[in-house]
Design a protein around this motif. Sequence first.
Motif, PDB file in Angstrom:
ATOM      1  N   LEU A   1    -108.258 -51.302  94.700  1.00 30.39           N
ATOM      2  CA  LEU A   1    -107.175 -51.201  93.712  1.00 30.39           C
ATOM      3  C   LEU A   1    -107.613 -50.376  92.507  1.00 30.39           C
ATOM      4  CD1 LEU A   1    -105.761 -54.830  93.861  1.00 30.39           C
ATOM      5  CD2 LEU A   1    -104.552 -52.735  94.512  1.00 30.39           C
ATOM      6  N   GLU A   2    -108.859 -50.579  92.062  1.00 29.13           N
ATOM      7  CA  GLU A   2    -109.363 -49.766  90.949  1.00 29.13           C
ATOM      8  C   GLU A   2    -109.414 -48.292  91.336  1.00 29.13           C
ATOM      9  OE1 GLU A   2    -112.085 -47.380  88.779  1.00 29.13           O
ATOM     10  OE2 GLU A   2    -112.459 -48.091  90.826  1.00 29.13           O
ATOM     11  N   TYR A   3    -109.787 -48.025  92.590  1.00 31.76           N
ATOM     12  CA  TYR A   3    -109.850 -46.640  93.069  1.00 31.76           C
ATOM     13  C   TYR A   3    -108.449 -46.005  93.066  1.00 31.76           C
ATOM     14  CZ  TYR A   3    -110.804 -42.708  96.207  1.00 31.76           C
ATOM     15  OH  TYR A   3    -110.925 -41.445  96.742  1.00 31.76           O
ATOM     16  N   VAL A   4    -107.436 -46.790  93.468  1.00 31.26           N
ATOM     17  CA  VAL A   4    -106.060 -46.282  93.467  1.00 31.26           C
ATOM     18  C   VAL A   4    -105.616 -45.957  92.048  1.00 31.26           C
ATOM     19  CG1 VAL A   4    -103.651 -46.951  93.864  1.00 31.26           C
ATOM     20  CG2 VAL A   4    -105.368 -47.415  95.604  1.00 31.26           C
ATOM     21  N   LEU A   5    -105.860 -46.884  91.101  1.00 24.27           N
ATOM     22  CA  LEU A   5    -105.444 -46.649  89.713  1.00 24.27           C
ATOM     23  C   LEU A   5    -106.167 -45.449  89.106  1.00 24.27           C
ATOM     24  CD1 LEU A   5    -105.361 -50.316  88.334  1.00 24.27           C
ATOM     25  CD2 LEU A   5    -103.402 -48.871  88.909  1.00 24.27           C
ATOM     26  N   ARG A   6    -107.428 -45.296  89.470  1.00 24.72           N
ATOM     27  CA  ARG A   6    -108.214 -44.215  88.865  1.00 24.72           C
ATOM     28  C   ARG A   6    -107.852 -42.849  89.439  1.00 24.72           C
ATOM     29  NH1 ARG A   6    -113.170 -42.740  90.822  1.00 24.72           N
ATOM     30  NH2 ARG A   6    -113.391 -44.773  91.805  1.00 24.72           N
ATOM     31  N   ASN A   7    -107.562 -42.772  90.722  1.00 28.97           N
ATOM     32  CA  ASN A   7    -107.364 -41.470  91.357  1.00 28.97           C
ATOM     33  C   ASN A   7    -105.898 -41.143  91.649  1.00 28.97           C
ATOM     34  OD1 ASN A   7    -110.212 -40.390  92.058  1.00 28.97           O
ATOM     35  ND2 ASN A   7    -110.294 -42.538  92.664  1.00 28.97           N
ATOM     36  N   TYR A   8    -105.135 -42.156  92.134  1.00 30.22           N
ATOM     37  CA  TYR A   8    -103.795 -41.856  92.618  1.00 30.22           C
ATOM     38  C   TYR A   8    -102.668 -42.371  91.715  1.00 30.22           C
ATOM     39  CZ  TYR A   8    -106.441 -40.918  96.860  1.00 30.22           C
ATOM     40  OH  TYR A   8    -107.337 -40.428  97.766  1.00 30.22           O
ATOM     41  N   LYS A   9    -102.965 -43.321  90.829  1.00 29.99           N
ATOM     42  CA  LYS A   9    -101.979 -43.910  89.908  1.00 29.99           C
ATOM     43  C   LYS A   9    -100.873 -44.639  90.674  1.00 29.99           C
ATOM     44  CE  LYS A   9    -104.293 -41.665  86.757  1.00 29.99           C
ATOM     45  NZ  LYS A   9    -105.370 -42.340  86.051  1.00 29.99           N
TER      46      LYS A   9
ATOM     47  N   THR B   1    -102.971 -52.959  87.178  1.00 30.17           N
ATOM     48  CA  THR B   1    -102.404 -51.984  86.238  1.00 30.17           C
ATOM     49  C   THR B   1    -103.505 -51.480  85.320  1.00 30.17           C
ATOM     50  OG1 THR B   1    -100.780 -51.626  84.482  1.00 30.17           O
ATOM     51  CG2 THR B   1    -101.760 -53.817  84.619  1.00 30.17           C
ATOM     52  N   ASP B   2    -103.366 -50.224  84.910  1.00 30.36           N
ATOM     53  CA  ASP B   2    -104.278 -49.658  83.911  1.00 30.36           C
ATOM     54  C   ASP B   2    -103.610 -49.537  82.549  1.00 30.36           C
ATOM     55  OD1 ASP B   2    -102.467 -47.681  84.407  1.00 30.36           O
ATOM     56  OD2 ASP B   2    -103.917 -46.166  85.060  1.00 30.36           O
ATOM     57  N   GLY B   3    -102.475 -50.237  82.370  1.00 32.76           N
ATOM     58  CA  GLY B   3    -101.724 -50.159  81.133  1.00 32.76           C
ATOM     59  C   GLY B   3    -100.524 -49.243  81.237  1.00 32.76           C
ATOM     60  N   VAL B   4    -100.562 -48.329  82.213  1.00 35.33           N
ATOM     61  CA  VAL B   4     -99.455 -47.386  82.410  1.00 35.33           C
ATOM     62  C   VAL B   4     -98.910 -47.507  83.830  1.00 35.33           C
ATOM     63  CG1 VAL B   4     -98.745 -44.965  82.401  1.00 35.33           C
ATOM     64  CG2 VAL B   4    -100.424 -45.787  80.709  1.00 35.33           C
ATOM     65  N   ASN B   5     -99.806 -47.409  84.797  1.00 37.82           N
ATOM     66  CA  ASN B   5     -99.418 -47.447  86.199  1.00 37.82           C
ATOM     67  C   ASN B   5     -99.622 -48.850  86.763  1.00 37.82           C
ATOM     68  OD1 ASN B   5     -99.067 -44.392  86.663  1.00 37.82           O
ATOM     69  ND2 ASN B   5    -101.120 -44.539  85.770  1.00 37.82           N
TER      70      ASN B   5
ATOM     71  N   GLU C   1    -107.542 -51.074  79.407  1.00 35.81           N
ATOM     72  CA  GLU C   1    -106.470 -52.057  79.553  1.00 35.81           C
ATOM     73  C   GLU C   1    -106.263 -52.464  81.013  1.00 35.81           C
ATOM     74  OE1 GLU C   1    -102.969 -50.565  77.749  1.00 35.81           O
ATOM     75  OE2 GLU C   1    -103.895 -50.206  75.796  1.00 35.81           O
ATOM     76  N   THR C   2    -107.262 -52.241  81.823  1.00 32.74           N
ATOM     77  CA  THR C   2    -107.130 -52.536  83.253  1.00 32.74           C
ATOM     78  C   THR C   2    -107.016 -54.036  83.510  1.00 32.74           C
ATOM     79  OG1 THR C   2    -108.371 -50.572  83.865  1.00 32.74           O
ATOM     80  CG2 THR C   2    -108.238 -52.323  85.502  1.00 32.74           C
TER      81      THR C   2
END
Length: 699
Positions: A68-76, A162-166, A221-222
């Motif tokens: 999930l962290e990889y998705v938020l970091r690379n693909y949003k 979520t990363d605060g946006v996505n 904000e993850t």
Amino acid sequence: MATRWKRFNRSTLNKTIAFSLFVLCILVGVNSGLNIFLNVENYESVTVEKYLESNSLSNELRYSASRLEYVLRNYKSEKYIKSGGTVKNIDVEDSWQLTNLYNNFITENNYEDGEETVKLFWIQKNDEIQAIKEIIKKSDLANYEQIIYDLNNPEGLKYYATDGVNICTNTDDPDKEFYNTRKAYVLIDDTGVEIYPENGDSSYSPSLLDRIKNIEGGSDETIIYIGITDEGLATRIEKWNNDRETLIKNIILITICFILAIMCFIFLLIAIGKKVEDEEIHYIFIDKIYSDINLLIITSIVTVSILQFDHIINIRHINVNLMKLAMLSTSLLVVTFFLALFLSIVKHLKDGNIIKYSFIFISLSKILEILIKIISSGPLMLKTMSTIVILMILTIISVKYPPSIFIVLLISAYVVYNKIKLFSKIQDGIRIAKEGDYENKIVLHGNGEFKSLADDINAITDGLKIAVQNGVKSERLKTELITNVSHDIKTPLTSIISYVDLLKREGLQSVNAPKYLDVLDRKSSRLKILTEDLFEAAKLTSGNIKVNFEKVNINALVSQILGELDEKIQESKLGFKVSATSEKILANADGRFLSRVMENLLSNIFKYALKGSRVYIDIVETNHEVAVCFKNVSANELNIPVEELMERFKRGDESRNSEGNGLGLAIAKSLMEVQNGELELSIDGDLFKAEIKMPLYKS
């Protein structure tokens, strides 16, 4: 009692029963092994009774958080990928396709690399760049969809990230209480990391660990919440219990069959060949096979069985029942013929004629018999015939030309002297070789049997010379291996002992205690990595490893590995250039092992490549194989033979100052071999080249 045992173990019926029971035990054991192989997914269940206490459950939670962290970091998000977010700010060096296009642009127009050239490239090659971006978008979308699919299968895993946006979720429920009330969950937010149950070692990805540090520092904000529903947990527990039941039942069955097979085998070894009525060894039709031919057939059966094992196992992709039938049928034939041939060898051993009944011995005996006859009768016949011929010639000559007798005798003496001289040279050459001087050569001119004999002796001395050199090299490598292993274990162990002693003397309250503990952590981690690599190398050498062949997209795999190692690439200050002959190159390999091979090669590059230099990765597809070539410039002078680099504990850094242990290339080579591939190394000056080759995937 002895007579009764004699009648029992020499009974033909009992021996037939023991033979059949041995074969049956092997078949049952093979069938049990297949049941385990086909039905069991997690072998940890044999040692851990409860699923909630297993490492597998905790590892699933940790792995899901990392993905999930990889998705938020690379693909949003999916929308972000489709809108071109992943390629919006892409640079020339961010994609091997763009890098390849840019290099061709420079070559075609004879430009120099620079900012102005890059600007001109973006303008003139806009259409082709947009096409490449579309390809990258499709690849990113496919990877994103695969990750989401893996997170949702098996069912029951609920997540909110979520990363605060996505936002990436399959519940739309951001409430923390929704997740921490589950029986299995992992929670990552500004309060820290909470996982339940917490079994096994921490296995979060490095990028997620960095994010956790940022969260605790207030700069991220993850939020990642993951929980497994009761239904999903029940499904997993049921599968765990089924795996455990299957493992225990079949392991017990295998153990029983093994014990029975050993008992039958020992009984057959004792009883085979003997009958109640006498003490002679009795043979049957199969015993007529020569003993060395028999051993050759046994070796061939074992070799072919091992080589064909993977092919039979792969039938499971077509039909599981067909694979089991093929495996059991093959096992029946192999075990029956193997045991029959082996017992035939045992008969000849009991009779003491295993060597005398070999094809080689019988052939050599016949040849020797012929030679003895030639040697014993040939010279006598030759002397007799020669004497008769010479007497006839001398008689004829003496009648007409009496002075010619002297000339004939002189010629005969010269011929005899010349043969003796040649034979003496051969004797001297053999004596010199016997004393250990293999450089000496017996030089004879002309043709004939003595010249052939001299050439054969010279060939033997050449072989002895090579054997001595190989023996010296083998001893040197053994000494180096022991020295290197001792050094790699002793160095961190010495540091650990020293700093433990310091902690004992200064106490944990000392101001230096944190520094000492940090050193202890690093040295113990290094010792752990060395131990794990030694275990993996031993496991590969023993062949006790299962290979899962599948369709592997090499382009995507290289891109994924480089993406995961992005931080190391940035730290190393190395420029990576990737090129491929096709957009999608597929290989028939084990993706997990292939990733390990590439990671080992890249780890080698990070350690030994010249800082600030470029690393080239070329992906080439031919009619029958796929090759991936890694090229880099070495920071140190490579002054050892390339074949020694893949030996265990051998390093390009002979001073052994780097963190490596010399096992990376050896493990990579073994992993490629079990995948029916190969790893080739070459050195050209300071240019180091590692190329892996594997079979091309054919649908």
